[in-house]
Design a protein around this motif. Structure first.
Motif, PDB file in Angstrom:
ATOM      1  N   ALA A 293       0.906  -1.314  -0.046  1.00 21.00           N
ATOM      2  CA  ALA A 293      -0.037  -0.012  -0.059  1.00 21.00           C
ATOM      3  C   ALA A 293       0.645   1.123   0.025  1.00 21.00           C
ATOM      4  N   ASN A 294       2.077   1.292   0.264  1.00 22.25           N
ATOM      5  CA  ASN A 294       3.081   2.352   0.414  1.00 22.25           C
ATOM      6  C   ASN A 294       3.479   2.822  -0.985  1.00 22.25           C
ATOM      7  N   GLY A 295       2.803   3.867  -1.507  1.00 19.64           N
ATOM      8  CA  GLY A 295       3.501   4.497  -2.916  1.00 19.64           C
ATOM      9  C   GLY A 295       2.732   3.644  -3.991  1.00 19.64           C
ATOM     10  N   PHE A 296       3.077   3.922  -5.100  1.00 21.84           N
ATOM     11  CA  PHE A 296       2.609   3.669  -6.331  1.00 21.84           C
ATOM     12  C   PHE A 296       3.680   3.364  -7.612  1.00 21.84           C
ATOM     13  N   ILE A 297       3.161   2.387  -8.651  1.00 25.39           N
ATOM     14  CA  ILE A 297       4.152   2.323  -9.671  1.00 25.39           C
ATOM     15  C   ILE A 297       3.574   3.170 -10.729  1.00 25.39           C
ATOM     16  N   ALA A 298       4.178   3.730 -11.547  1.00 23.70           N
ATOM     17  CA  ALA A 298       4.015   4.615 -12.650  1.00 23.70           C
ATOM     18  C   ALA A 298       4.175   3.955 -13.958  1.00 23.70           C
ATOM     19  N   VAL A 299       3.006   3.716 -14.616  1.00 23.68           N
ATOM     20  CA  VAL A 299       3.308   3.026 -15.994  1.00 23.68           C
ATOM     21  C   VAL A 299       3.001   4.303 -17.092  1.00 23.68           C
ATOM     22  N   LEU A 300       4.134   4.397 -17.859  1.00 21.50           N
ATOM     23  CA  LEU A 300       3.823   5.478 -18.804  1.00 21.50           C
ATOM     24  C   LEU A 300       4.008   4.669 -20.338  1.00 21.50           C
ATOM     25  N   CYS A 301       3.232   5.359 -21.207  1.00 24.08           N
ATOM     26  CA  CYS A 301       3.473   4.979 -22.470  1.00 24.08           C
ATOM     27  C   CYS A 301       3.349   6.061 -23.805  1.00 24.08           C
ATOM     28  N   ALA A 302       4.157   5.862 -24.610  1.00 24.87           N
ATOM     29  CA  ALA A 302       4.442   6.772 -25.828  1.00 24.87           C
ATOM     30  C   ALA A 302       3.367   6.747 -26.625  1.00 24.87           C
ATOM     31  N   GLY A 303       2.387   5.940 -27.070  1.00 28.77           N
ATOM     32  CA  GLY A 303       1.477   6.141 -28.015  1.00 28.77           C
ATOM     33  C   GLY A 303       0.588   5.225 -27.894  1.00 28.77           C
ATOM     34  N   THR A 304      -0.640   5.322 -28.629  1.00 26.74           N
ATOM     35  CA  THR A 304      -1.870   4.405 -28.302  1.00 26.74           C
ATOM     36  C   THR A 304      -1.438   2.919 -28.983  1.00 26.74           C
ATOM     37  N   SER A 305      -0.506   2.809 -29.917  1.00 27.51           N
ATOM     38  CA  SER A 305      -0.157   1.333 -30.393  1.00 27.51           C
ATOM     39  C   SER A 305       0.805   0.758 -29.172  1.00 27.51           C
ATOM     40  N   ASP A 306       0.868   1.355 -28.251  1.00 32.47           N
ATOM     41  CA  ASP A 306       1.994   0.672 -27.323  1.00 32.47           C
ATOM     42  C   ASP A 306       0.974   0.294 -26.186  1.00 32.47           C
ATOM     43  N   LEU A 307      -0.437   0.465 -26.183  1.00 37.24           N
ATOM     44  CA  LEU A 307      -1.383  -0.026 -25.193  1.00 37.24           C
ATOM     45  C   LEU A 307      -1.471  -1.508 -24.751  1.00 37.24           C
ATOM     46  N   ARG A 308      -1.341  -2.345 -25.511  1.00 39.01           N
ATOM     47  CA  ARG A 308      -1.343  -3.696 -25.208  1.00 39.01           C
ATOM     48  C   ARG A 308      -0.207  -4.140 -24.212  1.00 39.01           C
ATOM     49  N   VAL A 309       0.876  -3.534 -24.612  1.00 39.39           N
ATOM     50  CA  VAL A 309       2.046  -3.845 -23.617  1.00 39.39           C
ATOM     51  C   VAL A 309       1.924  -3.110 -22.387  1.00 39.39           C
ATOM     52  N   ALA A 310       1.578  -1.898 -22.394  1.00 37.04           N
ATOM     53  CA  ALA A 310       1.567  -1.062 -21.260  1.00 37.04           C
ATOM     54  C   ALA A 310       0.525  -1.717 -20.346  1.00 37.04           C
ATOM     55  N   GLU A 311      -0.677  -2.076 -20.748  1.00 41.63           N
ATOM     56  CA  GLU A 311      -1.696  -2.640 -19.906  1.00 41.63           C
ATOM     57  C   GLU A 311      -1.204  -4.140 -19.400  1.00 41.63           C
TER      58      GLU A 311
ATOM     59  N   LEU B  14       8.727  -6.519  -7.804  1.00 43.28           N
ATOM     60  CA  LEU B  14       9.802  -6.617  -6.715  1.00 43.28           C
ATOM     61  C   LEU B  14      10.517  -5.596  -5.974  1.00 43.28           C
ATOM     62  N   ILE B  15      10.663  -4.532  -6.970  1.00 41.77           N
ATOM     63  CA  ILE B  15      11.356  -3.143  -6.402  1.00 41.77           C
ATOM     64  C   ILE B  15      10.478  -2.406  -5.624  1.00 41.77           C
ATOM     65  N   HIS B  16       9.198  -2.479  -5.961  1.00 34.58           N
ATOM     66  CA  HIS B  16       8.193  -1.779  -5.224  1.00 34.58           C
ATOM     67  C   HIS B  16       7.878  -2.444  -3.796  1.00 34.58           C
ATOM     68  N   ARG B  17       7.949  -3.614  -3.834  1.00 31.47           N
ATOM     69  CA  ARG B  17       7.829  -4.202  -2.503  1.00 31.47           C
ATOM     70  C   ARG B  17       8.984  -3.859  -1.453  1.00 31.47           C
ATOM     71  N   LEU B  18      10.120  -3.566  -1.968  1.00 24.29           N
ATOM     72  CA  LEU B  18      11.356  -3.244  -1.111  1.00 24.29           C
ATOM     73  C   LEU B  18      10.930  -1.744  -0.388  1.00 24.29           C
ATOM     74  N   ALA B  19      10.107  -1.159  -0.973  1.00 25.99           N
ATOM     75  CA  ALA B  19       9.677   0.416  -0.597  1.00 25.99           C
ATOM     76  C   ALA B  19       8.772   0.180   0.560  1.00 25.99           C
ATOM     77  N   GLN B  20       8.033  -1.070   0.917  1.00 21.93           N
ATOM     78  CA  GLN B  20       7.125  -1.235   1.809  1.00 21.93           C
ATOM     79  C   GLN B  20       7.678  -1.375   3.161  1.00 21.93           C
ATOM     80  N   PRO B  21       7.047  -0.777   4.336  1.00 14.18           N
ATOM     81  CA  PRO B  21       7.281  -1.082   5.638  1.00 14.18           C
ATOM     82  C   PRO B  21       7.493  -2.683   5.840  1.00 14.18           C
TER      83      PRO B  21
END
Ligand SMILES: Nc1ncnc2c1ncn2[C@@H]1O[C@H](COP(=O)(O)O)[C@@H](O)[C@H]1O
Ligand SMILES: Nc1ncnc2c1ncn2[C@@H]1O[C@H](COP(=O)(O)O)[C@@H](O)[C@H]1O
Ligand SMILES: Nc1ncnc2c1ncn2[C@@H]1O[C@H](COP(=O)(O)O)[C@@H](O)[C@H]1O
Ligand SMILES: Nc1ncnc2c1ncn2[C@@H]1O[C@H](COP(=O)(O)O)[C@@H](O)[C@H]1O
Ligand SMILES: [Mg+2]
Ligand SMILES: [Mg+2]
Ligand SMILES: [Mg+2]
Ligand SMILES: [Mg+2]
Ligand SMILES: [Mg+2]
Ligand SMILES: [Mg+2]
Ligand SMILES: [Mg+2]
Ligand SMILES: [Mg+2]
Lengths: 213, 213, 213, 213, 213, 213, 213, 213
Positions: free
Chosen positions: B73-91, B200-207
């Motif tokens: 629950a501590n913080g979030f992961i940002a998912v960014l993508c460049a264009g609409t054609s990258d949507l499948r991979v981003a999702e 795995l990285i995000h989990r390290l940021a948890q209490p």
């Protein structure tokens, strides 16, 4: 300020004079220094005016003795390498991570062709916050490590090898195609970049007051 | 148990029957399920016997509704993508990370050819524990993002493009050669792998009590 | 006559004697000279008999002091480069364009990993008739610039980098795949060719009586 | 006569009629048949006139029931594969070796990302005369096996994977660059060729009177 | 102990001092030595303290005079090469195999462009237990040999050639695509690896009491 | 507003419905439309709700009838192509440039294997402000044209060919290596991108009041 | 005897001593000599014992003065090259063809970027029995020549160029993909091989009694 | 007129209607027709209006029955191929050469893995004026043939194969690197181009009055 890490200079293709000039400029802002890919000869020349800098000749790194060493005191980064020819890159990673304030433990010569040396050390490696795995030739080490640990693994292909190795392409492709999960890859021979990513990850594992510089 | 994450099935090249059989076997052990690269047609067939599974048709992922959602629950992961054609991979990345118990915030259509859309969102992105940047064609997004944030960035090249794109090779090489620091790269189109590393990285940021399952 | 531009000699692989002979022959026709890719050593040797020529040691160009300098007085060509290692190629472009009679404005060290340096200069860059963007490693600069300006952009990949950079292939592919519009690409390290194209374009922006030599 | 092995037909790109004609011609000389890369559909058609042939649908092989099965009775060939997607190639190798008169033992799903499954079976594998190791994606299996056994290892890369796998190139390069000794490599997906080499090797391990047909 | 073969040191990239140190350490365990890819200059330096070692200057190998020479007395390994420029690699294979205790017969300069030289020797070659075929440029030798012998063939591509040879890629691809059966391939220029595999195969052809060390 | 050019939609990989939705949204802002890479079938579907759009079936472009046609009235863009198989890409360039308000003159089937057809037209081509040269297979056309004209040349490699053409790589490399000056290159098959760059250049050749939209 | 042509030695990678020894052996059989790729330094050394041999320093060829010069008296071989940097390869072809007894006419510096120089000579070139066209960089010359002559054209790509030239790959692909008919290609920089093929063709054009040696 | 040869249409990618239109136009000038790469289906459609044309279904060629058949009556062209999968390309070459007025003799299934079939026919092959050698996979045939004949050899790589064959790249590189002399190479699968070059060469071997059309 770059996350409280020393200012880094990429030494390749720069003369000792150019490097010296840049160092003087950075020190004027009170920042620490990390010069990568600098030969012993050039380092000696730079140290004639900057004797306060330490040179690590395997890593080919010149850097400021860091009083904040181990400021990220919770846990350690494991640096693994497959064979002795991967040493320069492994040390580039290890020394960089130390200069960034992380504790590093080295597990060298644990290549997959002699899997028992890796297995003998795996329990300690599993305690790390993040592993950096350095390997040339077939580059299979990260796949085996990734299957044995549950923390993030940064894989560094090296250009060590000949023939169908194509200057590291072989190891690079191996690592990108790893069927183990939790592995991400940096450029061929990029020990510095691996350490940078690992240090950012390691910092996340610190109690907030220390970790967030 | 694989770090408390759901058991994953790679759906490509498997029939609906094969996938159904594997799911049944995994559920017998009480584990959660995540099937990647499964077409809508196959998912419908699998869901006829496993209606409890949810299908996300953009991500092409079929998975167990996870009561432990947001257990990290501590913080979030940002998912960014460049264009609409990258949507499948981003999702694929975003839905996987959510199924793994992470909060995800999406920043889509922030490609570098229209840099201001990225800059408009950068302050929120900087708050993330880790970013996943998805880009095809020239794949320049991670370089720009890496220069603006101080957390680890996982770069995912996509095979979107044509001609000298060579099925994603162009974006892959761009990302491996990034001159920004703190970037590591996964295989072309490997949204799943990026999410795994990020989780795995995000989990390290948890209490500690929550983060270490 | 080649569009009123100086006669160009490609210095690489030619001895100082060979270059001297060619210069003498060209000057016999009253033409201006531009020698590219000529080392300082060879330039010194050539200048012993041709002291009227100027040597630019960063660009590695030897050329005739051009009285017609700035004969294309309307507007300017912007030359941008990502990092200091791209300097030789950027200067090859800039000095060539100047020798061809164009005004040049230099915007160096504006790489995308530190996007704000580019943004700080973008308003002036937008005033150019045409931009030459020089970048090695991931070569992302033209994509960002192309999205911010509304004039033609000539992209020059450089061979700066290592590993998966493959001697400039990485930057070349990035630029060919750019999702920004109005970008066209020249060969790796071909600052000269970029300047030639840019000068032809810049000339079109001149009031007819001056522009069409 | 090709070393007493059945006559082999490469089924890919041949029609059922063409295959039937060739089979009839070979059988006229009293030889056994082995058709590789023949789809189930084509096999059914061929078997309508040649019901004496057996079809193995995973291996996609159609062949003569061999009374001489296990004529090379001393020891066995180990066939290993990394994941379930490598099954077709592994079975092509295994069924071919059996049709050639060798005993085969299968060790499937022993990929390096879960090294313990391999280690659990290694003592039996070490008893083989020769191993065939089949692996796609990063293709690391032969390196680990080569370090653990003291007999020859034939490595077969498969085209299983996506992205930077480049249709098996990744696994091929990995295997050619293996730092383990005693490994030689056949073409991508060439299970048949691996079995052929392995059978020749296995025959050398036979008491002379049987082994030398 | 590695199958009773001498301990091998890869000489490339190691200094004479480093090699000397490793030799002393290995000899302390009573093992034989084989140093590959060691130049004449470095060998002379090493032999100043280790005069008991023999240097073969074509093979560029330094090794212990082996009293167990020909301990695998049954049959021989045939080493073939196409042209005189492949000699170094062919001798690396031949000397290694001899140091491993095998009898070797050399058939040099039997390239396919003069097929009759090969045919004149083929009957003797057919008596071998295994052949090592070394070829650069188009690398066609193994295909022809494979069609004429009924024992296993190890193919070694060499980097000899220019232009579209791409440092051995041409010969490597040729060998991997051979339409003759019973051929497996090692890395470009890897005479050592070919000899290792061949020695393992040759040992299988020995009466059990001798062959299995 | 993108330099007063129509808003462009890349049709490939989008459904007719998706394209229709985007068109409606753009038209709401009063902008003109240009859809590239849209098949006849999809275009028919889109035109059922947007009958005001024109479809060019060779160029595979759907676009708004532009009242501002030829608003850049000074001079013309020459579009050349080598053979009939390059027509689709050449027309993509030509129709795009026209939709952007430029006059276009077509010089088709002027490939270098029949050099006289090019020479017969060269005087008219020399009058252009800028040339777009489209060529597949060996892609030699831009080199010859570049040597004959004194305006900028945009080269477009096409994927037309087979074998060692490698889907356009051959023509791409040819154009990047051209020894004629004043040539810059866009991605394989990127007729649209060539037209965009050409239109920006052509606009510079206009009297200021018209050219600078 | 190789078709009455001199015995050829490939000089690259051989010492002057080795070359001298081979020459002496060949002369013992009364044969003529042709040594290709031999540096001036080595040639001087060889000529100290074989002063009867002639050295051509542009072609880097050492050969026997051939009394049979022009024994194939009917017609001539045209050798064309694009630029001065292709001279070494063009001369390797020309001198070889002459040493083989053919008349050669040279047409140098007729690259396609200045097409009129080629057109000015085309009528004489059309009289040849066969043309050898040598070109680096984009390698477009054979395509243009092939369209203008009705005899066979041998194309020789050279490694001249930089960047995306990839050591001659660019010119090689161009020539293989030529849309002109009657063109066949030899390896990069292989002037010798081109001359050999051309001489065999030229011989066919001789009246039988002379042509068939 | 193109050397008195029929007008050729490249059928690939053209519809039956388009081909019919072009044929009608060519016949209006009284020329013969040769359509390559035309499927049986399209040929049937074209023949419904042009029943005078003959279709060869292996070669996939549609052409005018040529009264001038064998107008080049002196000698013959040998067409060799390695395996049955190379048949289409070999027949494209053979039928084209026949349509051009040459006598052709076919030597099929003479691959190097069964060298004796080639040797059994070599004396007849040696009588040819020129050989066309067609081979896929490793493409070694031209090297062996080149060493056995003293006339020019045109080598045609085919795309037959899989894995590391890379769609014919393997055979192409093999042929370019051949160490036999007198070999030149055409594009992958280009039987037509090989026949064209061979016919030009064959014509040179004719008594002047016939040969020079
Ligand atoms: N989309 C994906 N891309 C790459 N690897 C994946 C993906 N989905 C699942 N995997 C991996 O594939 C494994 C399952 O493979 P399988 O046993 O063939 O279904 C999982 O454990 C993951 O490591
Ligand atoms: N730095 C450069 N890169 C690419 N091409 C160049 C360069 N300098 C000169 N050239 C081209 O080379 C030609 C001169 O070549 P050369 O006759 O060999 O000296 C000039 O006309 C230019 O077209
Ligand atoms: N010429 C060679 N080519 C490839 N691998 C070799 C060669 N020589 C030795 N090796 C391998 O390299 C290992 C020794 O490597 P090192 O410890 O770096 O000296 C040996 O055990 C062999 O497996
Ligand atoms: N099979 C083939 N492979 C390569 N080029 C061919 C082939 N068939 C015809 N051509 C060439 O293509 C030209 C006709 O092309 P097109 O005008 O597109 O029909 C002919 O003049 C030949 O030069
Ligand atoms: Mg793990
Ligand atoms: Mg950062
Ligand atoms: Mg723009
Ligand atoms: Mg072993
Ligand atoms: Mg055999
Ligand atoms: Mg020009
Ligand atoms: Mg011609
Ligand atoms: Mg010959």
């Amino acid at each position: 300020k770059r996350q409280g890490f020393p200012e880094t200079i990429y030494g390749e293709g720069k003369t000792a004079e150019q490097i010296t000039t840049i160092i003087t400029a950075i020190q004027a802002h009170g920042d620490d220094i990390l010069v990568t890919r600098i030969s012993g000869e050039k380092a000696t020349e730079v140290r004639s005016t900057h004797p306060e800098l330490i040179y690590n000749e395997i890593a080919e790194i010149l850097y400021t003795r860091n009083e904040r060493k181990n400021r990220f005191a919770n846990g350690f980064i494991a640096v693994l390498c497959a064979g002795t020819s991967d040493l320069r890159v492994a040390e580039e990673a290890a020394v960089t991570a130390e200069a960034f304030g992380c504790e590093v433990r080295r597990f060298y010569d644990v290549g997959v062709a002699g899997i028992h040396r890796l297995l003998d050390n795996i329990e300690e490696i599993q305690q790390a916050t993040v592993s950096i795995t350095v390997a040339g030739m077939e580059g299979a080490l990260p796949s085996v490590v990734g299957g044995l640990v549950s923390h993030p693994v940064i894989a560094v292909p090296t250009s060590v090898g000949y023939g169908a190795n194509f200057n590291g392409l072989s190891a690079l492709l191996t690592m990108l195609n790893s069927c183990a999960s939790g592995i991400s890859v940096v450029n061929i021979d990029n020990g510095y970049g691996a350490a940078y990513s690992a240090a950012l990850i390691h910092r996340l594992a610190q109690p907030t007051e220390e970790g967030q510089s």
